[in-house]
Design a protein around this motif. Structure first.
Motif, PDB file in Angstrom:
ATOM      1  N   THR A 147      -8.976 105.722  -6.973  1.00  0.00           N
ATOM      2  CA  THR A 147      -8.438 106.798  -6.303  1.00  0.00           C
ATOM      3  C   THR A 147      -8.574 108.099  -6.698  1.00  0.00           C
ATOM      4  O   THR A 147      -8.386 109.215  -5.810  1.00  0.00           O
ATOM      5  CB  THR A 147      -6.858 106.528  -6.251  1.00  0.00           C
ATOM      6  N   ASN A 165      -2.466  98.158  -5.966  1.00  0.00           N
ATOM      7  CA  ASN A 165      -3.522  97.650  -6.664  1.00  0.00           C
ATOM      8  C   ASN A 165      -3.481  97.444  -8.126  1.00  0.00           C
ATOM      9  O   ASN A 165      -3.930  96.526  -8.778  1.00  0.00           O
ATOM     10  CB  ASN A 165      -4.872  98.249  -6.309  1.00  0.00           C
ATOM     11  N   TRP A 185      -9.994  95.813  -3.388  1.00  0.00           N
ATOM     12  CA  TRP A 185      -8.699  96.677  -3.285  1.00  0.00           C
ATOM     13  C   TRP A 185      -8.085  96.464  -1.718  1.00  0.00           C
ATOM     14  O   TRP A 185      -8.868  96.226  -0.882  1.00  0.00           O
ATOM     15  CB  TRP A 185      -9.000  97.914  -3.519  1.00  0.00           C
ATOM     16  N   TYR A 206      -2.847 103.845  -2.777  1.00  0.00           N
ATOM     17  CA  TYR A 206      -3.413 102.642  -3.228  1.00  0.00           C
ATOM     18  C   TYR A 206      -2.627 102.136  -4.423  1.00  0.00           C
ATOM     19  O   TYR A 206      -3.227 101.167  -5.109  1.00  0.00           O
ATOM     20  CB  TYR A 206      -4.959 102.251  -3.437  1.00  0.00           C
ATOM     21  N   CYS A 261      -4.855  98.882   0.659  1.00  0.00           N
ATOM     22  CA  CYS A 261      -4.125 100.185   0.548  1.00  0.00           C
ATOM     23  C   CYS A 261      -2.550  99.591   0.652  1.00  0.00           C
ATOM     24  O   CYS A 261      -2.281  98.539   1.011  1.00  0.00           O
ATOM     25  CB  CYS A 261      -4.239 101.231   1.795  1.00  0.00           C
TER      26      CYS A 261
END
Lengths: 171, 527
Positions: free
Chosen positions: B161, B192, B264, B189, B266
């Motif tokens: 990020t 994650n 990943w 994000y 979001c």
């Protein structure tokens, strides 16, 4: 060392955190000395501590901006090293070695004496802002145990009487 | 390409491959905490020690690239002893609170302790205490005592990020991860870090204490939150319905796909599933007559819709399909349209606010299947259809999913169109202001309740599978449309999603040759 952060608010309002033009030039000079300019973070933090008295959260954020780092990463460095003060410190720093040689030679007794005489605990500063008391790891003077560092000088072969004399000299 | 030997098995790997990945290739798992293939190497946890011939002491596998002729042993007595000692180190200050820890059941401290630890603890001292149950942001909760300082979360925020919120503060056994005081972990994000945390230090505030993980069932799926189509797993709780306040979908987790989302997803996608089990779900077909709404049977609803499609001239019918519908639904819809010769069809309804977008995963188009709808030829002028309704040219309007009153179109004009049209049909999963105006409402199954495929913005066709049964009497749109087609006199055999996909692949050249099997779990890129 947690919990020191709360003391910042008062000082934050009074002293604006910014280096002078000369100091900024010094920051750039330091940053240019290393392949990765982040390496200059320690000397710049020392400069900040000399300038602002201690490294507040505001100072951390200010220095972070000078390095394009996030404040969290400067906070990592500042919390890692004991020589950065995160709260206002006294005019004098009294740092008693508590490592093995000094411990065996009576450091606990010296620390207890200092606490009693100063009326503060290890890590605290006297109300008049005169002395900050610390207990630290080995300062490489085992042959003179028990010993302590007062500001920039070493004091060897400590006894309560000698400690009292040293304290009298601190204004 | 380096050729090396791991536990006596020869393996060839691309240059630069580290020993963890090389071993993985031949099915050998080297235990590790800090290594993550999507992040830089930290070498922090020391658990991935292996013996390398002609090397005097065990070496960390994560930071050792495979070299030609290397002989690696992962199960020597020395390696096993080292792992055991390192596990003991990691657990020195661990609170051992598994019974109340959300990570229990999927915790790598538990797993590796059973596989590589099993020592008699020698610690007699008081454990170091650290902050517990600290909210780091809207989605993530920190228990610093459970943290083993692997720094995966810190590296994620630095490298993926690039927001750098997290750090490791203080030193020695007082070290703890945290935020710069006064800030929060609120990047797009943040969820994650919970996935990559190998222990119970970072847990998901949404999922915390909802269901024990061993009661969860999983289905592979695709996130419907934007045009990226991130690969996900849907974790559902059917075995303990009294847990989790009746929510069947417990959580969404990213599923690795090198070509789409890597590891990943979001936060908007991860936490965007509440509509599946919420109170606005449409549960039964219903009709609205003279302002009074009453439930209907599917036979009545299908009959009414098919009757309307027959009764009105093709030019009097307008259809606003949805880019949230799957390829199968859109194909079934196209069959219905072709059957009746209906030309007024569109699927794009512009949102009030343009969707946010970034260079990581998030796409501005918040629909999973705009590309599919384009490729199936449904890309007409929606505003023109509404204008025709306002002008009383279109007399039957069929809307799929959209709330036309909550979009960039002028609400007063839309309102006039909905008022003017004699018959408004709504098909969708949840009630909205448009469905409340409809004369017929046909409840649709959500994406987790059915099978299908979406075509992402890059033209990748991806399958999602059913994780739970449709709520109430809801049906997949392809099923609703198939029934309508049947009522229009077209024989529809084998009512399954796959049937519609097969028909679509046979009819639309760009999809030619694709099958559910060939799409698999990784998706298939259209030419």
């Amino acid at each position: 060392m947690r919990g020191q952060d709360g003391t910042d608010a008062a000082t934050r309002a009074s002293t604006p955190v910014a280096f002078s033009v000369e100091q900024l030039a010094e920051v750039h000079r330091l940053q240019g000395l290393y392949p990765d300019r982040r390496a200059a973070l320690l000397p710049v933090l020392h400069l900040a501590q000399e300038t602002f008295g201690y490294v507040s959260l505001e100072v951390e954020a200010y220095v972070a901006a000078l390095f394009d780092l996030t404040p969290a990463h400067v906070h990592e460095v500042v919390t890692f090293y004991t020589l950065f003060f995160r709260a206002p410190k006294g005019r004098h720093i009294v740092a008693v070695c508590h490592n093995l040689s000094c411990h065996l030679a009576g450091a606990p007794m010296i620390v207890a004496h200092l606490r009693r005489r100063l009326g503060i605990d290890v890590g605290e500063t006297t109300d008049d802002g005169r002395v900050t008391l610390q207990s630290v790891e080995c300062l490489c003077a085992c042959e003179h145990a028990p010993m302590m560092q007062v500001d920039d000088r070493y004091e060897f072969g400590l006894t309560p009487e000698k400690v009292d004399r040293i304290l009298e000299g601190l204004r | 390409m380096p050729n090396l030997t791991i536990n006596g098995h020869a393996v060839e790997v691309p240059p630069g491959t580290n020993l963890i990945e090389a071993a993985r290739k031949i099915g050998v798992e080297i235990p590790h905490y800090c290594y993550h293939p999507g992040l830089s190497i930290a070498g922090q946890c020391r658990l991935c020690m292996v013996d390398i011939e002609k090397t005097p002491r065990p070496t960390i596998a994560c930071n050792t690239p495979a070299v030609d002729g290397m002989v690696v042993l992962t199960e020597t007595d020395r390696v096993k002893e080292t792992r055991k000692s390192i596990m003991e180190f990691h657990l020195i200050n661990h609170p051992l609170d598994c019974p109340v820890c959300d990570q229990a059941g999927e915790c790598w401290l538990q797993i590796y302790y059973m596989q590589h630890g099993l020592y008699d603890p020698r610690m007699r001292d008081e454990k170091v205490h650290k902050p517990k149950a600290v909210p780091l942001g809207p989605h993530v909760m920190l228990d610093a005592e459970r943290c083993i300082l692997c720094s995966r979360c810190v590296r994620f925020c630095d490298e993926v990020t690039r927001t750098g919120e997290l750090g490791i503060f203080d030193r020695g056994d007082h070290s703890e991860i945290g935020l710069f005081p006064g800030t929060e972990l609120a990047n797009k994000y943040s969820g994650n870090v919970v996935d990559i945390c190998p222990v119970g230090a970072l847990t998901d505030r949404d999922f915390r204490f909802a269901v024990r993980v061993w009661y969860l069932e999983r289905a592979t799926s695709i996130c419907p939150g934007c045009a990226r189509g991130c690969n996900i797993e849907v974790h559902v709780n059917r075995r303990r319905p009294h847990h989790n306040e009746g929510r069947r979908v417990a959580r969404l987790k990213p599923r690795f796909n090198a070509d789409v989302n890597r590891w990943w997803i979001c936060d908007a996608g991860r936490y965007g599933f509440a509509f599946v089990d919420d109170k606005t779900r449409l549960l039964a077909p219903s009709r609205r007559e003279d302002g009074a709404v009453s439930d209907a049977t599917w036979e009545e609803a299908i009959g009414a819709v098919a009757g309307a499609l027959r009764r009105f001239a093709p030019d009097e019918i307008g259809v606003v399909a949805s880019p949230k519908m799957a390829n199968e639904d859109l194909w079934a819809l196209r069959r219905v349209l072709e059957q009746r010769g209906i030309r007024r069809v569109a699927f794009r309804v512009p949102p009030r606010e343009p969707g946010d977008e970034d260079t990581v995963l998030i796409r501005g188009d918040k629909n999973p299947n705009s590309r599919g709808a384009e490729l199936l030829g449904l890309d007409g002028d929606g505003a023109a259809i509404l204008a025709a309704a306002r002008a009383r040219v279109v007399k039957c309007l069929w809307v799929f999913g959209h709330d036309l009153l909550q979009c960039a179109w002028d609400a007063a004009e839309t309102d006039a169109a909905l008022r003017a049209v004699p018959l408004l049909i709504f098909t969708g999963t949840n009630a909205n202001a448009t469905s409340e105006r409809a004369h017929w409402v046909l409840p649709a199954a959500t994406w987790v309740e059915r099978e299908g495929t979406y075509t992402n913005f890059e033209g990748r066709v991806q399958r999602f599978r059913a994780a739970v049964e449709p709520l109430g009497q809801a049906l997949p749109e392809w099923d609703i449309l198939g029934r309508v087609l049947q009522a229009l006199g077209v024989e529809v055999s084998a009512p399954r999603a796959e049937r519609w996909f097969r028909e679509l692949a046979g009819a639309v050249p760009v999809f030619a040759g694709l099958t559910y099997q060939s799409i698999g779990d990784g998706g298939a890129k259209l030419p």
